[in-house]
Design an enzyme around this catalytic site. Structure first.
Site, mmCIF file in Angstrom:
data_model
loop_
_atom_site.group_PDB
_atom_site.id
_atom_site.type_symbol
_atom_site.label_atom_id
_atom_site.label_comp_id
_atom_site.label_asym_id
_atom_site.label_seq_id
_atom_site.Cartn_x
_atom_site.Cartn_y
_atom_site.Cartn_z
ATOM 1 N N GLN A 128 0.835 -1.200 0.000
ATOM 2 C CA GLN A 128 0.000 0.000 0.000
ATOM 3 C C GLN A 128 0.871 1.252 0.000
ATOM 4 O O GLN A 128 1.681 1.446 0.911
ATOM 5 C CB GLN A 128 -0.926 0.026 1.213
ATOM 6 C CG GLN A 128 -1.906 1.195 1.218
ATOM 7 C CD GLN A 128 -2.788 1.187 2.454
ATOM 8 O OE1 GLN A 128 -2.424 1.740 3.476
ATOM 9 N NE2 GLN A 128 -3.960 0.568 2.351
ATOM 10 N N GLY A 129 0.702 2.091 -1.010
ATOM 11 C CA GLY A 129 1.432 3.354 -1.102
ATOM 12 C C GLY A 129 0.512 4.525 -0.856
ATOM 13 O O GLY A 129 0.142 5.237 -1.804
ATOM 14 N N SER A 131 0.514 6.539 2.718
ATOM 15 C CA SER A 131 1.157 7.516 3.602
ATOM 16 C C SER A 131 2.438 8.062 2.999
ATOM 17 O O SER A 131 3.119 7.403 2.209
ATOM 18 C CB SER A 131 1.476 6.876 4.958
ATOM 19 O OG SER A 131 0.303 6.507 5.642
ATOM 20 N N SER A 163 4.251 -1.502 3.852
ATOM 21 C CA SER A 163 4.528 -2.855 4.338
ATOM 22 C C SER A 163 4.738 -3.819 3.180
ATOM 23 O O SER A 163 3.988 -3.812 2.205
ATOM 24 C CB SER A 163 3.362 -3.358 5.203
ATOM 25 O OG SER A 163 3.134 -2.500 6.291
ATOM 26 N N GLU A 246 -10.158 -2.188 5.467
ATOM 27 C CA GLU A 246 -8.993 -2.342 6.333
ATOM 28 C C GLU A 246 -9.378 -2.220 7.796
ATOM 29 O O GLU A 246 -8.931 -2.992 8.646
ATOM 30 C CB GLU A 246 -7.946 -1.292 5.967
ATOM 31 C CG GLU A 246 -6.668 -1.354 6.793
ATOM 32 C CD GLU A 246 -5.655 -0.305 6.368
ATOM 33 O OE1 GLU A 246 -4.499 -0.408 6.800
ATOM 34 O OE2 GLU A 246 -6.030 0.615 5.622
#
Length: 404
Positions: A128-129, A131, A163, A246
Site C-alpha cells: 500500500q502506497g 502515507s 509494508s 482495512e
C-alpha cells in the site's frame, strides 16, 4: 442476522476443522522474520493450499473467484483458522484484505479479471502506497504527483510505511492528479507494478528489529492510465472504500489472536509464584483486568458480525469500521500492557526461553512493541473519533485555524 449454526454451516465447520488438522502439521518451519523471499514463499504457499482446498477468499463473492460464503461461514472460517493457529495472511494481507476487496467493489471487469484470481491463488503480493513522510494522519495532504502524458501517468514523490514493498508485485497507490483542487478532490487511486522503472524500495528498521516497513521513492514512474481505479480525482472516495475494509474486516483474525494472547497471559499468571505463597492469578485486580478485556473482546466480536454482514451484502462498513478499529487497537494495547505487567523482567526481552510450556512469551513482548503503532496505522484513534463524531453523531466539524 441469525448466527445460530444450521446443518450446512456445522458441516462447513467440521470440514474446515478436518482440513486444518491435516494441513497445519504438514507445513514447513516458519522462516526467519527478516528472510523476506522465504516469508513470501511460505505465505503464498499457504494461500495456494487454501485455494486448492476451496477456502481462498471465503468472504469474496463467488463471481469474483471467492467462496461466496455466508456471513456465518465467514466467521466460522476466521475463528477456526485463528484457534488452530493457522498461518495468517502475512505477505498477502494488502491484496487479500485491502486491494482485492476494493477492486471487487469499484474496479473494472478487466482489472478484476487480471488481479483477483492471482491474488486468491497467492500469485500476486500487494503493498500500500498511501502515507507519505509529511502526510500520515492527514492523508489528503499527500503530494506525490501524477501527470498525464499520453496514455500514462508520470508519477513523482515518496511514500512511507509501505509494508512488504520489498517482495510486492503491485502497489495500491494514491497520488495527486489535480494540485489546484481542494486537497480531498484532487487524488487518484492507481495500480502500480512494482517492477516499473523508477521505483526504489528502501526497507526501514522498526523498534522491534523487524523490517517489514519500507520507503518508496518514485522518480518519473510511468503507470498506464488503464491502471486507474475509478475516475480521475475520485481517489479519496476509493481510498475510503479501502480503509473501510482495512478497519472493518481486516483485523478479524487479530481479534481471535487477542483472545489467544489473553488466555496465554492467564496461563503465565497462574504459573507465576509470588512471595508469601500463591500465584499472580490470586490478585483480584489482575482478574478484574482480564475480565474487562475479555468482555471488550466479546463486544468487538459482536461488532465484527455486523461489519461482516454489511460487507457480504456489498455495503461498505464505514461507521462500524471506525468503531471497531478504535476499540480493537486500544484493547490490544491494554492487553500488551497487561502482558508486560505479568511477565515482569522477562517482558524486556523478545528472545529467551519461555517459562510456561506452550506459551510464546517472546511473541507477547514483540506484539506489545508492535501495538504502539496500532492506534496510528489505518487512521489514528483521533481520526476515528472525528469520523464517528461527524458521520455518526452529526456533530459539526472542528473549525480550521488559519494563520493571520
Amino acid at each position: 442476522m441469525d448466527l445460530r449454526f444450521d446443518e450446512s454451516e456445522l458441516a462447513f465447520r467440521d470440514r474446515l476443522r478436518g482440513w486444518l488438522a491435516e494441513a497445519i502439521p504438514a507445513l514447513p518451519p516458519t522462516p526467519d522474520r527478516d528472510d523476506w523471499p522465504a516469508r513470501r514463499r511460505y505465505d503464498t504457499a499457504w494461500q495456494r493450499m487454501l485455494f486448492d482446498a476451496g477456502y481462498a477468499g471465503v468472504d469474496w463473492p463467488a463471481d469474483h473467484g471467492g467462496v461466496g460464503a455466508t456471513p456465518t461461514e465467514q466467521l466460522i472460517y476466521l475463528e477456526e483458522t485463528a484457534v488452530a493457529r493457522a498461518p495468517y495472511v502475512g505477505a498477502n494481507f494488502v491484496g487479500l484484505l485491502h486491494a482485492g476487496p476494493t477492486l471487487s467493489v469499484v474496479g473494472t471487469e478487466e482489472q478484476r479479471a487480471q488481479h483477483l484470481p492471482r491474488i486468491l491463488r497467492g500469485d500476486e503480493v500487494w503493498c500500500q502506497g498511501f502515507s507519505e513522510p509529511d502526510a500520515g494522519s492527514d492523508l489528503a495532504s499527500l503530494r506525490t504527483s501524477a501527470v498525464v502524458d499520453g496514455d500514462h501517468y508520470v508519477v513523482n514523490g515518496r511514500k512511507i510505511w509501505t509494508s512488504m514493498a520489498q517482495i510486492a508485485d503491485y502497489c495500491e497507490l494514491l497520488v495527486r492528479t489535480d494540485p489546484t483542487a481542494p486537497k480531498h478532490q484532487g487524488l487518484t487511486w492507481l495500480i502500480m507494478p512494482m517492477d516499473t522503472p523508477g521505483v526504489q524500495v528502501r526497507p526501514l528498521r522498526t523498534a522491534s528489529g523487524s523490517s517489514e516497513f519500507c520507503e518508496l521513492v518514485l522518480d518519473d514512474v510511468r503507470i498506464p492510465v488503464a491502471n486507474r481505479v475509478g475516475a480521475e480525482n475520485d481517489g479519496w472516495r476509493i481510498a475510503m472504500v479501502t480503509f473501510s475494509f482495512e478497519r472493518g474486516t481486516a483485523f478479524i483474525g487479530e481479534t481471535v489472536e487477542s483472545r489467544n494472547m489473553l488466555a496465554d497471559i492467564v496461563k503465565i499468571a497462574q504459573s507465576t509464584p509470588v512471595q508469601g505463597g500463591g500465584t499472580l492469578w490470586d490478585d483480584a485486580g489482575l482478574r478484574r483486568d482480564v475480565g474487562r478485556l475479555s468482555a471488550e473482546l466479546h463486544g468487538l466480536w459482536a461488532l465484527i458480525r455486523k461489519n461482516v454482514s454489511e460487507a457480504s451484502a456489498g455495503q461498505v462498513p464505514v461507521q462500524g469500521a471506525s468503531v471497531f478499529k478504535l476499540g480493537f487497537t486500544e484493547n490490544r494495547q491494554r492487553i500488551g500492557d497487561l502482558a508486560a505487567s505479568v511477565l515482569g523482567r522477562q517482558g524486556l526481552s523478545i528472545g529467551g526461553p519461555s517459562r510456561v510450556p506452550g506459551v510464546d512469551t517472546g511473541h507477547l513482548v514483540e506484539d506489545r512493541i508492535t501495538t504502539l503503532a496500532y492506534t496510528i496505522a489505518a487512521g489514528t484513534s483521533q481520526i476515528q473519533k472525528n469520523i464517528l463524531a461527524e458521520r455518526a453523531l452529526g456533530l459539526p466539524k472542528e473549525p480550521r485555524i488559519t494563520a493571520g
